[in-house]
Design a protein around this motif. Structure first.
Motif, short mmCIF file in Angstrom:
data_model
loop_
_atom_site.label_atom_id
_atom_site.label_comp_id
_atom_site.label_asym_id
_atom_site.label_seq_id
_atom_site.Cartn_x
_atom_site.Cartn_y
_atom_site.Cartn_z
N VAL A 1 -40.77 12.01 -14.01
CA VAL A 1 -41.37 13.04 -13.18
C VAL A 1 -42.89 13.07 -13.36
CG1 VAL A 1 -41.53 15.53 -12.81
CG2 VAL A 1 -39.29 14.46 -13.10
N ALA A 2 -43.34 13.00 -14.62
CA ALA A 2 -44.77 13.04 -14.89
C ALA A 2 -45.49 11.84 -14.28
CB ALA A 2 -45.00 13.09 -16.40
N PHE A 3 -44.94 10.65 -14.46
CA PHE A 3 -45.60 9.44 -13.98
C PHE A 3 -45.57 9.34 -12.45
CE2 PHE A 3 -44.31 7.38 -18.24
CZ PHE A 3 -45.40 7.96 -18.86
N ALA A 4 -44.54 9.92 -11.83
CA ALA A 4 -44.44 9.86 -10.37
C ALA A 4 -45.38 10.83 -9.67
CB ALA A 4 -43.00 10.13 -9.94
N PHE A 5 -45.61 12.00 -10.27
CA PHE A 5 -46.32 13.07 -9.57
C PHE A 5 -47.74 13.32 -10.06
CE2 PHE A 5 -41.88 15.11 -8.90
CZ PHE A 5 -41.64 14.25 -7.84
N LEU A 6 -48.15 12.71 -11.19
CA LEU A 6 -49.47 12.99 -11.76
C LEU A 6 -50.34 11.75 -11.79
CD1 LEU A 6 -48.27 15.17 -14.79
CD2 LEU A 6 -49.32 16.02 -12.67
N LYS A 7 -51.63 11.97 -11.64
CA LYS A 7 -52.61 10.88 -11.73
C LYS A 7 -53.84 11.37 -12.48
CE LYS A 7 -54.85 11.81 -7.27
NZ LYS A 7 -54.24 13.14 -7.12
N THR A 8 -54.73 10.47 -12.80
CA THR A 8 -55.95 10.81 -13.52
C THR A 8 -56.70 11.94 -12.82
OG1 THR A 8 -56.16 8.55 -14.33
CG2 THR A 8 -58.15 9.91 -14.38
N GLY A 9 -57.08 12.95 -13.61
CA GLY A 9 -57.79 14.11 -13.07
C GLY A 9 -56.90 15.29 -12.77
N ASP A 10 -55.59 15.07 -12.74
CA ASP A 10 -54.65 16.15 -12.47
C ASP A 10 -54.39 16.97 -13.73
OD1 ASP A 10 -54.41 15.37 -9.85
OD2 ASP A 10 -52.49 14.33 -10.12
N GLU A 11 -53.74 18.12 -13.52
CA GLU A 11 -53.35 19.00 -14.61
C GLU A 11 -51.89 19.38 -14.46
OE1 GLU A 11 -55.53 22.80 -16.39
OE2 GLU A 11 -54.45 23.32 -14.54
N VAL A 12 -51.19 19.47 -15.59
CA VAL A 12 -49.81 19.93 -15.61
C VAL A 12 -49.73 21.14 -16.54
CG1 VAL A 12 -49.25 18.24 -17.44
CG2 VAL A 12 -47.41 19.31 -16.12
N LEU A 13 -48.97 22.15 -16.14
CA LEU A 13 -48.75 23.33 -16.96
C LEU A 13 -47.35 23.28 -17.55
CD1 LEU A 13 -50.39 26.21 -14.86
CD2 LEU A 13 -51.42 24.72 -16.58
N VAL A 14 -47.25 23.61 -18.84
CA VAL A 14 -46.00 23.50 -19.58
C VAL A 14 -45.76 24.81 -20.33
CG1 VAL A 14 -44.76 22.18 -21.35
CG2 VAL A 14 -46.45 21.04 -19.90
N PRO A 15 -44.53 25.34 -20.30
CA PRO A 15 -44.27 26.57 -21.06
C PRO A 15 -44.42 26.33 -22.56
CG PRO A 15 -42.23 25.65 -20.18
CD PRO A 15 -43.34 24.87 -19.57
N ASP A 16 -44.93 27.33 -23.25
CA ASP A 16 -45.16 27.18 -24.69
C ASP A 16 -43.88 26.92 -25.46
OD1 ASP A 16 -46.81 27.24 -27.05
OD2 ASP A 16 -46.05 29.27 -27.45
N ASN A 17 -42.74 27.36 -24.91
CA ASN A 17 -41.46 27.16 -25.60
C ASN A 17 -40.68 25.97 -25.03
OD1 ASN A 17 -40.67 28.18 -23.14
ND2 ASN A 17 -39.52 29.92 -23.96
N ALA A 18 -41.39 25.02 -24.43
CA ALA A 18 -40.72 23.85 -23.84
C ALA A 18 -40.21 22.90 -24.92
CB ALA A 18 -41.68 23.11 -22.91
N TYR A 19 -39.33 22.04 -24.52
CA TYR A 19 -38.83 20.93 -25.35
C TYR A 19 -40.02 20.20 -25.96
CZ TYR A 19 -36.38 16.43 -26.11
OH TYR A 19 -35.86 15.26 -26.63
N GLY A 20 -40.05 20.11 -27.29
CA GLY A 20 -41.21 19.58 -27.99
C GLY A 20 -41.70 18.22 -27.51
N PRO A 21 -40.83 17.23 -27.31
CA PRO A 21 -41.31 15.92 -26.84
C PRO A 21 -42.00 15.96 -25.48
CG PRO A 21 -39.18 15.68 -27.88
CD PRO A 21 -39.44 17.15 -27.78
N ASN A 22 -41.70 16.95 -24.64
CA ASN A 22 -42.43 17.08 -23.38
C ASN A 22 -43.89 17.41 -23.67
OD1 ASN A 22 -43.34 17.56 -20.78
ND2 ASN A 22 -41.72 18.99 -20.24
N LYS A 23 -44.12 18.35 -24.60
CA LYS A 23 -45.49 18.70 -24.96
C LYS A 23 -46.18 17.52 -25.65
CE LYS A 23 -44.49 22.69 -27.10
NZ LYS A 23 -44.73 24.02 -27.70
N ALA A 24 -45.43 16.76 -26.44
CA ALA A 24 -46.01 15.58 -27.10
C ALA A 24 -46.40 14.52 -26.07
CB ALA A 24 -45.01 15.01 -28.10
N LEU A 25 -45.61 14.35 -25.02
CA LEU A 25 -45.96 13.42 -23.95
C LEU A 25 -47.28 13.83 -23.30
CD1 LEU A 25 -45.14 11.06 -21.99
CD2 LEU A 25 -44.07 12.83 -20.58
N CYS A 26 -47.44 15.14 -23.09
CA CYS A 26 -48.67 15.64 -22.46
C CYS A 26 -49.90 15.36 -23.33
CB CYS A 26 -48.55 17.14 -22.20
SG CYS A 26 -47.37 17.58 -20.93
#
Length: 397
Positions: free
Chosen positions: A90-115
């Motif tokens: 999902v991240a690689f398909a929808f995001l490109k350089t210069g974009d921003e993604v918002l993630v909940p603070d209580n999200a699955y840890g590896p998702n935050k690590a990917l960011c």
């Protein structure tokens, strides 16, 4: 006359068709044959109208994709090697350089690590938001925000957010939403149509490793959408990354899906019984389970999942702060039926202690407890035996 080995490889026998049985056929293939060059050139790997190469699908993988899409109320599904691979796709398909993604603070840890890892290296920024405060999300949406992740309930701490309000804030700004729906499994609520409102998320992912598999022995993920344009973007990225899954694991999922609802309800029922029992124990400061009135976001769970009255088999407890982390570790070590291990959704109950102070950003959402947190995944054992195991563990404190 060809030699025996050539005759063996090119043997003309074809079994009679049709063949009907309870389970779909299992087709293992990298190479796919074409009748002629014209057929080869005419075949489009981006659709399910035919087959081109094993990585792009076989009858077996197409069958699982269609069943999973139906389960979640979507129209298109892609299979990937794990739940984290689904998040990455999902991240690689929808995001490109210069974009921003918002993630909940209580999200699955590896998702935050990917960011903070790969996405940051690609020039994609991220910010954390408080999932229990839709106004905080709305305030953090910017002109650079292209994607917002949602999770219900939150990882480990189990807060249940107001998903419709969060999605509405994103739609008002034209921002895509992606939901980690592993906990809901397509059963607790409809991710693409909240309570029949016609409104829902743009994309739903699952770690099929959990409840759909049910055996603790498969790694796989899914990405589902109702939007053909979004699916096309996902499909192209899926091809370029080269995601593939083993057909043996697909076969396991196809065999497990018919019992998914029964297993999910059994996990749920046992977890609620144990959660309520632990809530009355003096050693426990709070039980975090969306179906319990005292749990954060219970009213949100009731509004979204009240029709199904489902809440999975996962919950956490916060020990009274008079118990040290070492004592709580001893509690976990003393359990016999609850095994120490990551993941959840299998037949064996699991337990993991966590230091939440290392997992949450105090500037985004304050963790109110001082005591140590322990998460339980309730399996399919007899609930009385599990309660006795917990009772012995509490005595070890």
């Amino acid at each position: 006359m060809p030699k025996p080995i050539t005759e063996l490889i090119h043997h003309p026998y074809q079994p009679p068709a049709p063949f009907a049985a309870p389970q779909p056929g299992v087709y293992k293939a990298s190479t796919v044959f074409f009748a002629d060059v014209a057929a080869m050139r005419a075949r489009d790997w981006k659709t399910k109208a035919g087959y081109t190469y094993g990585l792009h699908g076989t009858p077996t993988t197409f069958t699982l994709e269609e069943r999973l899409a139906t389960l979640e109320g979507g129209t298109e599904c892609l299979l990937v090697p794990s739940g984290l691979a689904a998040i990455s796709l999902v991240a690689f398909a929808f995001l490109k350089t210069g974009d921003e993604v918002l993630v909940p603070d209580n999200a699955y840890g590896p998702n935050k690590a990917l960011c903070s890892g790969e996405l940051a290296n690609f020039g994609i920024t991220h910010r954390l938001y408080d999932p229990m405060d839709p106004a905080d999300l709305a305030a953090k949406l910017s002109d650079r925000t292209r994607l917002v992740w949602l999770e219900a309930p939150g990882s480990v701490t189990m807060e249940f957010p107001d998903l419709p309000a969060l999605v509405a804030a994103c739609r008002a700004r034209g921002v895509l939403t992606a939901l980690d729906n592993t906990w809901g499994a397509g059963l607790a609520f409809a991710p693409f149509d909240f309570n029949g409102s016609g409104q829902g998320v743009d994309t739903s992912i699952q770690a099929l490793t959990k409840y759909p598999s049910g055996g603790g022995d498969v790694l796989m993920g899914s990405v589902i959408t109702r939007d053909e344009q979004l699916h096309r973007a996902l499909k192209l990225t899926h091809m370029r990354i080269g995601f593939g899954i083993g057909v043996g694991d697909v076969e396991t999922l196809l065999r497990s899906l018919p019992s998914l609802s029964l297993r999910y309800q059994a996990h749920d029922s046992a977890a609620r019984e144990l959660a309520r029992w632990l809530a009355d124990r003096a050693e426990i400061a709070q039980v975090l389970h969306p179906a319990l009135e005292s749990s954060p976001g219970h009213a949100n769970w009731l509004r979204l999942c009240g029709a199904t009255d489902l809440a999975a088999g996962l919950f956490s407890v916060v020990f009274d702060d008079r118990y040290s982390a070492a004592q709580v570790d001893r509690f976990c070590d003393s359990l016999k039926l609850f095994r120490l291990g990551y993941s959840w959704g299998g037949p064996i109950s699991l337990v993991v202690p966590y230091d939440i102070s290392l997992m949450r950003d105090p500037e985004v959402s304050r963790w109110p407890h001082k005591g140590t947190l322990v998460r339980f995944s309730v399996g399919l054992e007899d609930v009385d035996d599990l309660r006795a195991d917990l009772d012995r563990g509490l005595a070890a404190l």
